[in-house]
Design a protein around this motif. Structure first.
Motif, PDB file in Angstrom:
ATOM      1  N   SER A  11       0.834  -1.199   0.000  1.00 13.05           N
ATOM      2  CA  SER A  11       0.000   0.000   0.000  1.00 13.05           C
ATOM      3  C   SER A  11       0.869   1.249   0.000  1.00 13.05           C
ATOM      4  N   LEU A  12       1.927   1.214   0.807  1.00 17.05           N
ATOM      5  CA  LEU A  12       2.805   2.377   0.900  1.00 17.05           C
ATOM      6  C   LEU A  12       3.530   2.611  -0.408  1.00 17.05           C
ATOM      7  N   LEU A  13       3.917   1.513  -1.077  1.00 20.63           N
ATOM      8  CA  LEU A  13       4.582   1.638  -2.380  1.00 20.63           C
ATOM      9  C   LEU A  13       3.668   2.340  -3.367  1.00 20.63           C
ATOM     10  N   LEU A  14       2.413   1.942  -3.379  1.00 17.08           N
ATOM     11  CA  LEU A  14       1.443   2.529  -4.312  1.00 17.08           C
ATOM     12  C   LEU A  14       1.250   4.007  -4.036  1.00 17.08           C
ATOM     13  N   LEU A  15       1.206   4.331  -2.758  1.00 12.75           N
ATOM     14  CA  LEU A  15       0.914   5.700  -2.365  1.00 12.75           C
ATOM     15  C   LEU A  15       2.022   6.643  -2.734  1.00 12.75           C
ATOM     16  N   GLY A  16       3.367   6.190  -2.282  1.00 10.92           N
ATOM     17  CA  GLY A  16       4.489   7.047  -2.622  1.00 10.92           C
ATOM     18  C   GLY A  16       4.433   7.164  -4.087  1.00 10.92           C
ATOM     19  N   CYS A  17       4.538   6.168  -3.221  1.00  5.27           N
ATOM     20  CA  CYS A  17       3.993   5.459  -4.184  1.00  5.27           C
ATOM     21  C   CYS A  17       2.463   5.703  -3.821  1.00  5.27           C
ATOM     22  N   ASN A 520       6.797   2.123  13.901  1.00  8.05           N
ATOM     23  CA  ASN A 520       7.851   3.046  13.501  1.00  8.05           C
ATOM     24  C   ASN A 520       8.060   2.896  12.002  1.00  8.05           C
ATOM     25  N   GLU A 521       7.459   3.827  11.261  1.00  6.46           N
ATOM     26  CA  GLU A 521       7.405   3.678   9.803  1.00  6.46           C
ATOM     27  C   GLU A 521       8.760   3.692   9.116  1.00  6.46           C
ATOM     28  N   ASP A 522       9.815   4.093   9.848  1.00 10.09           N
ATOM     29  CA  ASP A 522      11.126   4.112   9.215  1.00 10.09           C
ATOM     30  C   ASP A 522      11.891   2.821   9.420  1.00 10.09           C
ATOM     31  N   ILE A 555      18.617   2.694   5.548  1.00 11.60           N
ATOM     32  CA  ILE A 555      17.306   2.255   5.057  1.00 11.60           C
ATOM     33  C   ILE A 555      16.164   2.794   5.911  1.00 11.60           C
ATOM     34  N   ASP A 556      15.284   3.519   5.237  1.00 13.78           N
ATOM     35  CA  ASP A 556      13.993   3.866   5.824  1.00 13.78           C
ATOM     36  C   ASP A 556      12.952   3.705   4.702  1.00 13.78           C
ATOM     37  N   LEU A 557      11.720   4.120   4.992  1.00 11.17           N
ATOM     38  CA  LEU A 557      10.656   3.879   4.017  1.00 11.17           C
ATOM     39  C   LEU A 557      10.950   4.527   2.660  1.00 11.17           C
ATOM     40  N   ASN A 558      11.514   5.731   2.701  1.00 10.27           N
ATOM     41  CA  ASN A 558      11.826   6.416   1.447  1.00 10.27           C
ATOM     42  C   ASN A 558      12.951   5.752   0.679  1.00 10.27           C
ATOM     43  N   SER A 559      14.060   5.483   1.391  1.00 12.01           N
ATOM     44  CA  SER A 559      15.235   4.983   0.688  1.00 12.01           C
ATOM     45  C   SER A 559      15.037   3.544   0.212  1.00 12.01           C
TER      46      SER A 559
END
Ligand SMILES: [Zn+2]
Length: 623
Positions: A11-17, A520-522, A555-559
């Motif tokens: 879901s997060l990929l799609l959104l930044g996704c 912790n989203e990161d 590594i975090d959600l963005n990277s």
């Protein structure tokens, strides 16, 4: 109902996704109901419900706690505010709120109507843990979109569930309704007003309405008129762009069903979510006799959205067979505020989900290999649930733990129970009969308005078929003995073997090996209890490890999104250095990227298949 799980990570990929004063008694008068979609205040819709005159002092008004097909207690009354009971002069009468969904008015003889405001569920899904599954929820988006699952807006009075309803909807200019409810002809001058009719309360909640800017397509499947209504907030999808695949899929379903009696009209109400915090988060669909509400993410690419629509809409459409045409008294006389559950979820959801896969191979939409892959997925997914829980006991108690947490197994093991039943019926009948034949016979015998007795269904199926079927049900459906799927696949000349297949470095198709920490989203961690691919195994990565860095990148959600992107350019010789946190310590892991491979169990035809087995298999898969 069918729920699609998009992993959190994915879901997060799609959104930044109103009618005027009535001289008729309540049980003879239609329930005049109005919904005002024009004057929206604080994101709420004003509703008024005007019954005939009551002859009793105490009057009870209800909003449903549960609706058919959801198998959960959602308390739609929680979304009702400013409840008022009014007498014929417009004065407020005293009332008592007994629980989330029940209001009691003392001087019922003076009661003219009740009014209240309704808040929608989509806005609040991300705030509450007890969220309503979006396809049975409600949306109020002023001048843009209204998802009217009417059980969220319209209630019923005790003893008056069977009176006809006349529902007037005032809607903003530029929007158009799609629904299976019959419309009453309104005068042409009355722009922005629809009047819908329903024969009883059940029909009201069985007929959701979607108001959107016009984005619909209608097509004909033999004698069924299908309408697809699409709400796409950013204009990504049109009904026209999705029509072709839906038409092809539903033609195949109709061919599969043959002369099983269905409906003459079917409406697909598709709501595409932005997936923002104030929008729908529950993806999948809910069935009705003549329509379905489907909720999916707008960010899905077209081929994936279409495949999701094929899987979900076909499931909902097959509900026409069961529970809509074959169901027990518990379903026929559904109590919205104190529901009794039937034992037969193995059929209502299991047969439906099995058909949604079987018709695709029988009608040539998928090949044998893909069908086997889907079956194997179900075998694997079922491992997440209690395999030693009686399916009939689970079904009867599905609103309570520990049964409730096993609910989703109705789509996994529930479908597999039907596959095994299908194999047994084919084998015992020399290929002549299967589950589709059985359902056709049951729907001839029962149908829309004739329920079966809950504890007599299995006896009846045995009487219609073979004594061996009794022991299958006793052992594996009523009983709690797990099914050895290999034993039954063997009867069709099939067996399972372990093969290696190539995957991505971080994902196996849509199945990620990694996930994001909810707290912790990161923090990105390696999923536990999952067979890892050779990339992670060779490096020495373990389930539960938190990835700190890859080749120097923190590594975090963005990277991680970037690293996943880069990984497509990695060669087998690319050197990888990964730091993971394990048991409070950082561990540095080094190695070559290699070619990521995964060991998976697959279903394959055995070489020494007999003619008989091969013929049975053809009858099973090709009908
Ligand atoms: Zn379902």
């Amino acid at each position: 109902m069918k729920r699609i799980f998009l992993g959190c990570f994915f879901s997060l990929l799609l959104l930044g996704c109103g009618a005027g004063k009535s001289v008729l008694t309540a049980d003879k008068t239609p329930m005049f109901t109005t919904l005002d979609l024009v004057h929206i205040e604080d994101d709420k819709v004003q509703v008024s419900m005007n019954p005939g005159a009551f002859t009793t002092e105490e009057v009870f008004f209800y909003i449903p706690k549960t609706v058919p097909g959801t198998y959960s207690e959602d308390n739609y009354g929680k979304y009702i505010e400013d409840f008022k009971a009014l007498d014929y002069e417009g004065n407020e009468l005293n009332f008592e709120k007994l629980d989330d969904n029940t209001w009691k008015v003392e001087s019922g003889k003076n009661l003219d109507k009740v009014t209240y405001r309704v808040n929608d569920t989509y806005d609040t899904e991300s705030e509450t843990s007890e969220k309503v599954f979006s396809p049975s929820g409600t949306n109020i988006l002023k001048n843009e979109n209204f998802v009217l699952n009417l059980h969220g807006f319209v209630g019923y009075f005790k003893g008056l569930k069977e009176v006809p309803y006349e529902i007037t909807v005032n809607y903003p200019e530029g929007l158009k309704a799609t629904t299976s409810l019959k419309s009453k002809i309104v005068e042409e001058t009355e722009v922005g007003k629809d009047v819908f009719l329903a024969s009883r309360y059940f029909e009201v909640i069985d007929s959701p309405i979607q108001y959107t800017k016009p984005n619909t397509e209608t097509f004909q499947i033999n004698d069924i008129t299908v309408t697809l209504s699409v709400y796409s907030p950013n204009g990504v999808y049109t009904a026209a762009s999705l029509k072709e695949r839906m038409e092809k899929m539903m033609s195949a379903q109709k061919a599969f069903l043959g002369d099983i009696d269905g409906t003459k009209e079917y409406n697909i109400l598709l709501y595409l979510s932005t997936m923002e915090a104030d929008d729908a988060q529950g993806f999948g669909a809910l069935e009705h006799h003549t329509s379905t509400v489907v909720v999916l993410p707008e960010a899905m690419p077209q081929d994936r959205l279409e495949q999701a629509m094929v899987d979900v809409v076909s499931h909902e459409f097959f509900h026409i067979v069961t529970p809509l045409n074959v169901h027990s008294e518990e379903v026929q006389y559904f109590d919205f505020n104190d529901p009794k559950m039937s034992q037969h979820l193995w059929m209502y959801e299991g047969t439906t989900e099995y058909f949604a896969n079987l018709f695709q191979i029988q009608q040539g939409l998928i090949d044998e290999a893909e069908f086997y892959e889907r079956i194997m997925d179900k075998v694997n997914n079922a491992k997440a649930y209690d395999d030693e829980m009686s399916f009939t006991v689970m079904s009867e108690n599905i609103l309570e733990e520990p049964y409730e947490e096993n609910y989703a197994n109705v789509y996994e093991k529930g479908a597999l129970i039907n596959m095994v039943l299908d194999i047994e019926l084919r084998r015992l009948s020399n290929g002549e009969k299967g589950v589709r034949w059985l359902m056709k016979e049951l729907s001839k015998k029962y149908g829309n308005n004739t329920p079966f007795k809950d504890d007599e269904l299995i006896d009846e199926i045995v009487a219609m078929t073979y004594p061996e079927i009794r022991s299958f049900f006793d052992t594996h459906v009523i009983g709690d003995t797990p099914i050895d799927y290999n034993e039954y696949l063997g009867k069709m000349g099939l067996s399972t073997e372990i093969v290696e297949k190539q995957t991505g470095f971080f994902l196996d198709g849509e199945n990620p090996f990694i996930d994001v920490d909810q707290e912790n989203e990161d923090q990105i961690y390696i999923r536990k209890g999952l067979e890892l691919n050779s990339f992670f195994k060779t490096l020495g990565v373990k389930g539960g490890d938190v990835i700190k860095s890859i080749n120097g990148t923190t590594i975090d959600l963005n990277s991680i999104r970037n690293v996943i992107g880069q990984s497509f350019t990695w060669s087998p010789e690319t050197e990888i250095e990964m730091v993971v946190r394990r048991g409070g310590e950082d561990v540095t892991l080094k190695g070559l990227a290699g070619t990521p491979m995964l060991e998976v169990e697959t279903i394959v035809p055995v070489a020494s298949v007999s003619n008989k087995e091969s013929e049975l298999r053809q009858r099973w898969l090709k009908g």
